[in-house]
Design a protein around this motif. Structure first.
Motif, PDB file in Angstrom:
ATOM      1  N   ILE A  77     -33.197   1.636  41.218  1.00  0.00           N
ATOM      2  CA  ILE A  77     -34.136   0.945  41.951  1.00  0.00           C
ATOM      3  C   ILE A  77     -34.376  -0.285  42.466  1.00  0.00           C
ATOM      4  CG2 ILE A  77     -35.661   0.694  39.465  1.00  0.00           C
ATOM      5  CD1 ILE A  77     -37.104   0.435  43.078  1.00  0.00           C
ATOM      6  N   ASP A  78     -33.062  -1.159  41.665  1.00  0.00           N
ATOM      7  CA  ASP A  78     -32.597  -2.145  40.977  1.00  0.00           C
ATOM      8  C   ASP A  78     -31.367  -2.214  42.410  1.00  0.00           C
ATOM      9  OD1 ASP A  78     -30.344   0.033  40.090  1.00  0.00           O
ATOM     10  OD2 ASP A  78     -29.506  -1.926  39.215  1.00  0.00           O
ATOM     11  N   TRP A 121     -18.754  -6.218  41.278  1.00  0.00           N
ATOM     12  CA  TRP A 121     -17.956  -7.407  40.736  1.00  0.00           C
ATOM     13  C   TRP A 121     -18.106  -7.766  39.777  1.00  0.00           C
ATOM     14  CZ3 TRP A 121     -16.588 -12.352  43.372  1.00  0.00           C
ATOM     15  CH2 TRP A 121     -15.876 -13.230  43.391  1.00  0.00           C
ATOM     16  N   LYS A 122     -19.847  -8.649  39.650  1.00  0.00           N
ATOM     17  CA  LYS A 122     -20.782  -8.922  38.907  1.00  0.00           C
ATOM     18  C   LYS A 122     -20.607 -10.477  38.612  1.00  0.00           C
ATOM     19  CE  LYS A 122     -22.473  -4.759  36.692  1.00  0.00           C
ATOM     20  NZ  LYS A 122     -23.349  -4.710  37.959  1.00  0.00           N
ATOM     21  N   PRO A 123     -19.944 -10.873  39.201  1.00  0.00           N
ATOM     22  CA  PRO A 123     -19.337 -12.872  39.389  1.00  0.00           C
ATOM     23  C   PRO A 123     -20.688 -13.583  38.574  1.00  0.00           C
ATOM     24  CG  PRO A 123     -19.837 -12.379  41.409  1.00  0.00           C
ATOM     25  CD  PRO A 123     -19.535 -10.892  41.253  1.00  0.00           C
ATOM     26  N   GLY A 124     -19.902 -14.677  37.729  1.00  0.00           N
ATOM     27  CA  GLY A 124     -20.788 -15.433  37.087  1.00  0.00           C
ATOM     28  C   GLY A 124     -21.715 -14.889  36.562  1.00  0.00           C
ATOM     29  N   PRO A 125     -23.049 -15.631  37.190  1.00  0.00           N
ATOM     30  CA  PRO A 125     -24.905 -14.829  36.448  1.00  0.00           C
ATOM     31  C   PRO A 125     -24.878 -13.739  35.988  1.00  0.00           C
ATOM     32  CG  PRO A 125     -24.644 -16.161  38.569  1.00  0.00           C
ATOM     33  CD  PRO A 125     -23.037 -16.774  38.235  1.00  0.00           C
ATOM     34  N   VAL A 126     -24.696 -12.455  37.623  1.00  0.00           N
ATOM     35  CA  VAL A 126     -24.389 -11.252  37.708  1.00  0.00           C
ATOM     36  C   VAL A 126     -24.167 -10.562  36.556  1.00  0.00           C
ATOM     37  CG1 VAL A 126     -24.259  -9.255  39.651  1.00  0.00           C
ATOM     38  CG2 VAL A 126     -24.024 -11.725  40.368  1.00  0.00           C
ATOM     39  N   GLY A 127     -22.614 -10.843  36.082  1.00  0.00           N
ATOM     40  CA  GLY A 127     -22.287 -10.288  35.106  1.00  0.00           C
ATOM     41  C   GLY A 127     -23.297 -10.455  33.517  1.00  0.00           C
ATOM     42  N   TRP A 128     -23.613 -11.994  33.640  1.00  0.00           N
ATOM     43  CA  TRP A 128     -24.330 -12.417  32.579  1.00  0.00           C
ATOM     44  C   TRP A 128     -25.754 -11.812  32.433  1.00  0.00           C
ATOM     45  CZ3 TRP A 128     -29.713 -13.901  33.223  1.00  0.00           C
ATOM     46  CH2 TRP A 128     -29.997 -15.049  31.887  1.00  0.00           C
ATOM     47  N   ALA A 129     -26.331 -11.212  33.112  1.00  0.00           N
ATOM     48  CA  ALA A 129     -27.577 -10.107  33.405  1.00  0.00           C
ATOM     49  C   ALA A 129     -27.573  -9.444  33.181  1.00  0.00           C
ATOM     50  CB  ALA A 129     -28.316 -10.650  34.725  1.00  0.00           C
ATOM     51  N   ASP A 130     -25.632  -8.545  33.691  1.00  0.00           N
ATOM     52  CA  ASP A 130     -25.393  -7.441  33.520  1.00  0.00           C
ATOM     53  C   ASP A 130     -25.412  -7.415  32.026  1.00  0.00           C
ATOM     54  OD1 ASP A 130     -25.010  -4.584  33.909  1.00  0.00           O
ATOM     55  OD2 ASP A 130     -23.404  -5.037  33.121  1.00  0.00           O
ATOM     56  N   ARG A 131     -25.197  -8.037  31.726  1.00  0.00           N
ATOM     57  CA  ARG A 131     -24.386  -8.260  29.929  1.00  0.00           C
ATOM     58  C   ARG A 131     -25.842  -8.197  28.839  1.00  0.00           C
ATOM     59  NH1 ARG A 131     -20.528 -10.746  32.462  1.00  0.00           N
ATOM     60  NH2 ARG A 131     -21.100 -13.158  31.289  1.00  0.00           N
ATOM     61  N   ARG A 132     -27.969  -8.725  29.113  1.00  0.00           N
ATOM     62  CA  ARG A 132     -28.271  -8.516  28.209  1.00  0.00           C
ATOM     63  C   ARG A 132     -28.126  -7.189  27.761  1.00  0.00           C
ATOM     64  NH1 ARG A 132     -32.759 -12.659  29.764  1.00  0.00           N
ATOM     65  NH2 ARG A 132     -34.208 -10.565  28.804  1.00  0.00           N
ATOM     66  N   GLY A 133     -28.066  -6.370  29.160  1.00  0.00           N
ATOM     67  CA  GLY A 133     -28.623  -4.993  27.696  1.00  0.00           C
ATOM     68  C   GLY A 133     -29.891  -4.352  27.515  1.00  0.00           C
ATOM     69  N   ASP A 134     -30.812  -5.295  28.617  1.00  0.00           N
ATOM     70  CA  ASP A 134     -31.413  -4.420  28.412  1.00  0.00           C
ATOM     71  C   ASP A 134     -32.603  -5.001  29.675  1.00  0.00           C
ATOM     72  OD1 ASP A 134     -32.803  -7.133  29.856  1.00  0.00           O
ATOM     73  OD2 ASP A 134     -33.421  -7.681  27.646  1.00  0.00           O
ATOM     74  N   ALA A 135     -34.195  -3.846  30.208  1.00  0.00           N
ATOM     75  CA  ALA A 135     -34.161  -3.600  31.085  1.00  0.00           C
ATOM     76  C   ALA A 135     -34.454  -4.988  32.862  1.00  0.00           C
ATOM     77  CB  ALA A 135     -36.138  -2.714  31.684  1.00  0.00           C
ATOM     78  N   LEU A 136     -34.864  -5.951  31.484  1.00  0.00           N
ATOM     79  CA  LEU A 136     -34.643  -7.511  32.230  1.00  0.00           C
ATOM     80  C   LEU A 136     -33.295  -7.673  32.946  1.00  0.00           C
ATOM     81  CD1 LEU A 136     -36.515  -9.575  33.840  1.00  0.00           C
ATOM     82  CD2 LEU A 136     -35.929 -10.978  32.247  1.00  0.00           C
ATOM     83  N   GLY A 137     -32.541  -7.293  32.295  1.00  0.00           N
ATOM     84  CA  GLY A 137     -31.101  -7.571  32.927  1.00  0.00           C
ATOM     85  C   GLY A 137     -30.514  -6.817  33.895  1.00  0.00           C
ATOM     86  N   VAL A 138     -31.087  -4.801  33.912  1.00  0.00           N
ATOM     87  CA  VAL A 138     -30.533  -3.727  35.018  1.00  0.00           C
ATOM     88  C   VAL A 138     -31.065  -4.271  36.244  1.00  0.00           C
ATOM     89  CG1 VAL A 138     -31.140  -1.966  35.181  1.00  0.00           C
ATOM     90  CG2 VAL A 138     -30.827  -2.160  33.245  1.00  0.00           C
ATOM     91  N   MET A 139     -32.461  -5.303  36.569  1.00  0.00           N
ATOM     92  CA  MET A 139     -33.361  -6.065  37.382  1.00  0.00           C
ATOM     93  C   MET A 139     -32.754  -7.008  37.490  1.00  0.00           C
ATOM     94  SD  MET A 139     -35.758  -3.581  37.773  1.00  0.00           S
ATOM     95  CE  MET A 139     -35.876  -3.661  39.604  1.00  0.00           C
ATOM     96  N   LEU A 140     -32.589  -8.080  37.061  1.00  0.00           N
ATOM     97  CA  LEU A 140     -31.633  -9.323  36.998  1.00  0.00           C
ATOM     98  C   LEU A 140     -30.488  -9.278  38.299  1.00  0.00           C
ATOM     99  CD1 LEU A 140     -32.504 -12.235  34.515  1.00  0.00           C
ATOM    100  CD2 LEU A 140     -34.070 -11.619  36.940  1.00  0.00           C
ATOM    101  N   ASP A 141     -29.593  -8.547  37.416  1.00  0.00           N
ATOM    102  CA  ASP A 141     -27.877  -8.464  38.034  1.00  0.00           C
ATOM    103  C   ASP A 141     -27.888  -8.509  39.650  1.00  0.00           C
ATOM    104  OD1 ASP A 141     -27.911  -5.570  37.390  1.00  0.00           O
ATOM    105  OD2 ASP A 141     -26.322  -5.414  37.677  1.00  0.00           O
TER     106      ASP A 141
END
Length: 164
Positions: A77-78, A121-141
């Protein structure tokens, strides 16, 4: 509730298609994005993104609760939401100028390619969001990757139309 969350998070099971479920999620987002645009233009696509984000966040939270994998590959869904964000410049231009959105087919290819590039690739803020490790991070990246892709689409359109 778990069944509804699975239906939403996997986008009716698209997330179970192998290989590359994220790419399949992005691909299925294209005709759905076009349909939303045809039915209600740019405003409906924006509304679908907001509602889809909220439902996706909830569904991802339910699907990952108690598990060790914060971003299972079947959750796509993300990708749908991120791909729709990448399509926003095309939808806005078509809606604003009364064009058929499909005439901008090079922009569709660019939106898809840029989104997949930034999502993988997850550059910069995309990678930051992915590294949150929670459902919000899954969506935000994917939201951030979609924003980056939208800017890429705008830049290419500007180059093509001689604005830069």
């Amino acid at each position: 509730m778990k069944r509804l969350a699975r239906i939403i998070a996997t986008v009716l099971g698209v997330g179970y298609i192998r290989p590359a479920p994220g790419t399949w999620g992005s691909l299925v987002a294209l005709p759905w994005g076009w349909l939303l645009h045809v039915l209600g233009g740019f405003p409906l696509l924006v509304l679908a993104i907001v509602i889809g984000f909220a439902k996706g966040w909830w569904a991802t939270s339910v699907m990952t609760r108690g598990g060790t994998d914060h971003d299972p590959s079947e959750i796509v869904i993300d990708e749908v939401i991120g791909q729709w964000i990448a399509l926003l410049p095309l939808s806005f231009a078509a809606w604003n100028m009364g064009l058929n959105m499909l005439v901008m087919w090079p922009g569709w290819i660019a939106a898809f390619a840029f989104f997949r590039l930034f999502d993988i690739w997850k550059p910069g803020p995309v990678g930051w969001a992915d590294r949150r490790g929670d459902a919000l991070g899954v969506m935000l990246d994917d939201v951030i990757a979609g924003v980056f892709a939208a800017f890429g689409v705008l830049a290419l359109a500007g180059l093509y139309h001689g604005l830069f």
